[in-house]
Design an enzyme around this catalytic site. Structure first.
Site, PDB file in Angstrom:
ATOM      1  NE  ARG A 245     -19.966   2.994   7.044  1.00  0.00           N
ATOM      2  CZ  ARG A 245     -21.113   3.676   7.160  1.00  0.00           C
ATOM      3  NH1 ARG A 245     -21.838   3.548   8.249  1.00  0.00           N
ATOM      4  NH2 ARG A 245     -21.513   4.492   6.203  1.00  0.00           N
ATOM      5  CD  GLN A 274     -26.144  -7.319   8.183  1.00  0.00           C
ATOM      6  OE1 GLN A 274     -27.161  -7.989   8.293  1.00  0.00           O
ATOM      7  NE2 GLN A 274     -26.177  -6.024   7.960  1.00  0.00           N
ATOM      8  CG  ASN A 303     -25.619  -5.974   3.380  1.00  0.00           C
ATOM      9  OD1 ASN A 303     -26.023  -5.567   4.464  1.00  0.00           O
ATOM     10  ND2 ASN A 303     -25.393  -5.170   2.360  1.00  0.00           N
ATOM     11  CG  ASP A 330     -25.513   3.561  13.355  1.00  0.00           C
ATOM     12  OD1 ASP A 330     -25.839   2.454  12.908  1.00  0.00           O
ATOM     13  OD2 ASP A 330     -26.012   4.620  12.952  1.00  0.00           O
ATOM     14  CG  ASP A 332     -21.198   4.912  11.028  1.00  0.00           C
ATOM     15  OD1 ASP A 332     -22.084   4.630  11.847  1.00  0.00           O
ATOM     16  OD2 ASP A 332     -21.433   5.478   9.949  1.00  0.00           O
ATOM     17  CG  ASP A 442     -35.005   4.744  12.754  1.00  0.00           C
ATOM     18  OD1 ASP A 442     -35.858   4.882  11.843  1.00  0.00           O
ATOM     19  OD2 ASP A 442     -33.930   5.378  12.757  1.00  0.00           O
ATOM     20  CG  HIS A 466     -24.208   8.623  13.049  1.00  0.00           C
ATOM     21  ND1 HIS A 466     -24.652   8.988  11.792  1.00  0.00           N
ATOM     22  CD2 HIS A 466     -24.144   7.267  13.051  1.00  0.00           C
ATOM     23  CE1 HIS A 466     -24.856   7.896  11.077  1.00  0.00           C
ATOM     24  NE2 HIS A 466     -24.553   6.841  11.804  1.00  0.00           N
TER      25      HIS A 466
END
Length: 701
Positions: A245, A274, A303, A330, A332, A442, A466
């Protein structure tokens, strides 16, 4: 009620001042630190303005706010006459604030707003209301100071609310300075905030003059700071993990690079790339890297999923030994940079080391808050929203001021790692994420921290945008393996005693995907249970190669053979029409049980069908839509592909039996496995060091 509130505030007589010279500002008074700057969007204003500022409208609170007992009784519709019915409807009507018209207010800059003459604006919004009750609960702060620079004619009304959502003026500051800027301030104590409550201000311009508000914010006494060296500024490292991304990640870096307030606190950003489509190859990356300089550390590795990428940033932060915090962010997500600073400053004042999380706003409907903190249900080993609040609150339709339930302080067990600040002292004590690739990392980390005495606080006014989950379905991807496996690993670590509910949840999950002909998910779910019973050492050792193994395991199932268009398949025999008839929960449950029995006893077989029975849209791909169907075209949740899902009754029965046997075995071994997992220290720094230093960590070229 408003008269009584005004009288109460008048008795307390808050300290409010207007001065051109005599009143010190937090920037010049070293005894105060501004911890919540009032900010405004300079981009995408039409999409996100209700989160920052709204037109003031007359408050309308229901009687339930004043007397919660009214919600204990059901509405007796049979007893309603026409008048009482109209009253009921009118009570629920919500007058929307005008946030799109420039004749109400305009944003001058990131820190400045102009209220047009005769207009009235409220700053009781997600990003600009001060979460006073959270500061009351988690810090030692005993007073808060509001300051702003104003020019024009009008007034500022400083307001405070309670945990019920009731609010009253705390101070009214008259402004009469049409020709030059003037500084105003008011100090508020922290009474009445145990159950909840916010501070905010409204601004009203004179009928013949605009009112400009600049550099407004909320400050607290520096003497209440609890960091080890209160006179020294704390710093953070930011951990971003990314996989193919690159444009999103680069956008995140540019946002941080452009925000001086974040840069002043930043040691470095650890970007763990990654993927194979690399961030460093993005147009303009070299310029961004040059601008950040030593504040960017670019790392490449294989990854290892979100847990591996974030753990790498946490690991590097500890190794460097300079940062007070690590912010997990994050790649993205779209950040509100002020939220980063707020999280750090709140953590500076917390009475004990505290994980500070941010909420998640929808990326495709940007005034909608998906969640602000969540709870972990140990009975089901599943998650739910905190405080019994629903997911997906739209602040454009229901502003914070007119949402009484959101004024209560909401306590949480964990916070998603779309944005989460973790003190390094906690990381040193409890380690890093579990080596589980993705899902539940998390949740488990926060539960582990809590068992060591460290709370997680999801702080209002802190959030990122997000992508929400409505266009995702893990059951139709390789993610189902990690969802199933990691959920029950989390259970083993934090629920030492098994419950019959656990076996029910495992069966429910199997039946749910089986009724929708997603047999690949059944295989992955059972693969996850099998791997759990191999023990924690296997989980850690297999992590680097597990993703490839999972992908191979789901290959060959009809539900995995996606194609880009409905035209790639034969025409369905019939049109799908969803059953829109509402039913009560008991009827739905009975219908579901009948569907399960029918599926288990069915001789239906769609594996040889030459035409699908129907085509089911993604939003309707629930078990009810598959009743009486042998095969169906099913659209993916993101609307980009279609799979021809086929009933295989024999396979369904086989997999359900296998799942029952495996869950029974897991229940028998639960306490033994729980002890093994808890003793192994699966998230230990030494475990991750072996992974990062292994050949498996070398990046793909």
């Amino acid at each position: 009620m408003s008269t009584r509130a005004s009288q109460t505030s008048a008795k307390r007589k808050p300290k409010a001042q207007q001065s051109k010279r005599s009143t010190p500002s937090p920037s010049t008074d070293p005894s105060w630190e501004m911890v919540n700057r009032v900010v405004f969007p300079v981009q995408d204003q039409d999409l996100i303005m209700p989160l920052y500022a709204i037109e003031w409208t007359r408050p309308r609170l229901t009687d339930a706010v004043q007397d919660p007992r009214v919600d204990m009784q059901r509405i007796d519709f049979n007893a309603l006459n026409k008048s009482s019915f109209h009253h009921l409807i009118n009570e629920g009507l919500n007058t929307h604030s005008n946030t799109s018209s420039a004749d109400i207010f305009t944003v001058n800059s990131r820190r400045s707003l102009t209220v047009r003459e005769g207009k009235h604006v409220s700053l009781c919004t997600f990003f600009n209301a001060f979460p006073a009750s959270y500061w009351k609960r988690w810090t030692k702060v005993s007073a808060v100071r509001f300051t702003a620079t104003v020019q024009g004619v009008g007034e500022l009304i400083v307001v405070r609310s309670t945990g019920r959502g009731l609010f009253s003026p705390a101070a009214t500051i008259a402004v009469n300075s049409p020709d030059e800027p003037t500084q105003v301030s008011a100090e508020l104590d922290m009474h009445g905030l145990i159950d909840g409550g916010y501070f905010w201000f409204d601004a009203k311009a004179d009928q013949h003059h605009d009112l400009i508000i600049s550099d407004a914010g909320w400050s607290v006494p520096r003497a209440d700071k609890t960091t080890q060296n209160p006179d020294e500024q704390t710093t953070l490292s930011i951990a971003i993990t990314t996989f193919n991304r690159p444009s999103y990640c680069h956008r995140q870096l540019k946002t941080i690079a452009a925000e001086q307030s974040v840069r002043e606190r930043l040691d470095t950003i650890y970007v763990t790339d990654q993927g194979t489509d690399l961030v460093k190859n993005q147009p303009g990356f070299d310029e961004t890297a040059a601008e950040l300089g030593k504040q960017l550390t670019y790392i490449r590795q294989a990854n290892f999923g979100g847990s591996g990428g974030f753990s790498r940033g946490m690991y590097e932060t500890l190794k460097a030994g300079t940062s007070t915090y690590t912010l997990l962010l994050d790649d993205d997500a779209i950040s509100e940079p002020e939220a980063i600073v707020r999280a750090v400053q709140f953590a500076d004042y917390c009475s004990n080391p505290t994980i500070v999380g941010g909420g998640m706003l929808h990326l495709d409907n940007r005034t909608v808050l998906y969640t602000e903190g969540e709870r972990f249900d140990r009975k089901s080993v599943w998650t739910k929203p905190s405080g019994g609040l629903p997911y997906n609150h739209d602040f454009a339709a229901f502003p914070l001021r007119d949402s009484p339930k959101l004024h209560q302080r909401i306590d949480s067990d964990f916070n998603g790692w779309w944005m989460c600040l973790i003190p390094t002292v906690i990381m040193k004590e409890i380690g890093l994420s579990l080596p589980v690739f993705i899902k539940f990392d998390d949740t488990e980390y926060a539960l582990r921290a809590l068992e060591h005495g460290y709370h997680t606080v999801c702080l209002p006014g802190v959030a990122v945008w997000h992508q929400a989950w409505h266009d995702k379905d893990p059951a139709r991807t390789w993610e189902e393996y990690f969802f199933q496996r990691n959920r029950w690993i989390c259970g083993l670590l934090h629920c030492p005693k098994p419950s019959p509910r656990f076996a029910y949840e495992m069966l429910y999950g199997d039946v749910n995907v089986g009724l929708k002909f997603v047999y690949s998910a059944l295989k992955l779910r059972h693969m996850g249970l099998r791997d759990i019973m191999r023990g924690p050492e296997y989980i850690a050792a297999s992590m680097p190669g597990k993703m490839a193994e999972v992908r191979a395991a789901r290959a060959g199932f009809a539900d995995t053979e996606d194609k880009p268009s409905l035209s790639d398949f034969p025409e369905p025999k019939a049109e799908f029409v969803a059953d829109a008839t509402p039913q009560d929960p008991r009827t739905i449950k009975k219908e579901g049980l009948r569907a399960i029995v029918q599926a288990l006893t069915s001789r239906g077989n769609g594996t040889r069908d030459v035409r699908p029975d129907i085509a089911i849209p993604a939003k309707d791909a629930i078990w009810r839509s598959f009743k009486g169907v042998n095969s169906a075209l099913v659209t993916s949740p993101n609307g980009s592909s279609v799979a021809w899902c086929r009933r295989d009754s024999a396979l369904f029965r086989k997999e359900i039996k296998l799942g029952l046997r495996m869950s029974k075995t897991l229940m028998k071994r639960w306490e033994q496995l729980s002890a093994q997992y808890r003793a192994y220290n699966l998230g230990g720094i030494d475990v991750w060091q072996k992974i990062f230093e292994s050949d498996a960590a070398k990046p793909q070229d």
